[in-house]
Design an enzyme around this catalytic site. Structure first.
Site, PDB file in Angstrom:
ATOM      1  CG  HIS A  55     -88.253   1.327 -31.545  1.00 54.69           C
ATOM      2  ND1 HIS A  55     -87.404   0.550 -32.307  1.00 54.69           N
ATOM      3  CD2 HIS A  55     -87.459   2.001 -30.675  1.00 54.69           C
ATOM      4  CE1 HIS A  55     -86.153   0.759 -31.918  1.00 54.69           C
ATOM      5  NE2 HIS A  55     -86.172   1.632 -30.919  1.00 54.69           N
ATOM      6  CD  GLU A  57     -91.806  -0.761 -36.003  1.00 57.85           C
ATOM      7  OE1 GLU A  57     -91.220  -0.903 -37.078  1.00 57.85           O
ATOM      8  OE2 GLU A  57     -91.357  -0.040 -35.077  1.00 57.85           O
ATOM      9  CB  CYS A  85     -85.301  -2.536 -35.053  1.00 57.91           C
ATOM     10  SG  CYS A  85     -86.199  -2.464 -33.487  1.00 57.91           S
ATOM     11  CB  CYS A  88     -89.983  -3.461 -33.687  1.00 56.92           C
ATOM     12  SG  CYS A  88     -89.789  -1.844 -32.914  1.00 56.92           S
TER      13      CYS A  88
END
Length: 158
Positions: A55, A57, A85, A88
């Site tokens: 992801h 991040e 999320c 993350c």
């Protein structure tokens, strides 16, 4: 502490669009800022790398830590194009940045098919009621690693 800088958020948003359109993954971008300067840029690469943890991040955190030679970002800010999320958010807490700024909300993400709500709900359930079974196994043997860590002279606490 300085005010949030909209230009850093614009860069995260730009990355989210540019890298998504280039076929790297979903529309998510992030930047890590230290002392008023972007030190790392991250973007979603889940589908292009076949890595569900890639992801924006997490990508930005990994790159920032490599640049700084540390596993904590205590004097950094993270700007991300979407509310993090659960995965993350966990990584962000471990990295310990000063602040996090986000653009889209998790509701915005759900509206286009990125719905993490089931994970939030799963985390609230007792282990035996979760969709994914989690079962202890060989705890007595596994404790040997923790005991060795406690005695390890060169350990770095985190």
């Amino acid at each position: 502490m300085e005010a949030p800088n909209p230009e850093f958020m614009r860069e995260a948003i730009r990355l989210s669009i540019e890298k998504m359109q280039a076929g790297h993954g979903g529309p998510f971008g992030a930047v890590v800022v230290r002392n008023g300067e972007i030190i790392a840029r991250g973007f979603n690469q889940v589908t292009s790398t076949h890595d569900p943890t890639c992801h924006a991040e997490v990508d930005a955190i990994r790159k920032a830590c490599a640049v700084l030679g540390t596993f904590q970002l205590t004097d950094c800010d993270l700007y991300t194009s979407c509310e993090p999320c659960p995965m993350c958010l966990g990584a962000i807490y471990w990295a310990r940045p000063r602040r996090v700024f986000y653009g889209n909300t998790k509701e915005d993400a759900a509206a286009i098919g990125f719905d993490d709500q089931f994970i939030y709900e799963e985390l609230e359930k007792p282990l035996d009621q979760r969709r994914l079974p989690l079962q202890p196994l060989l705890r007595d043997e596994a404790l040997a690693g923790f005991q060795a860590w406690e005695q390890h002279e060169a350990r770095t606490d985190y």
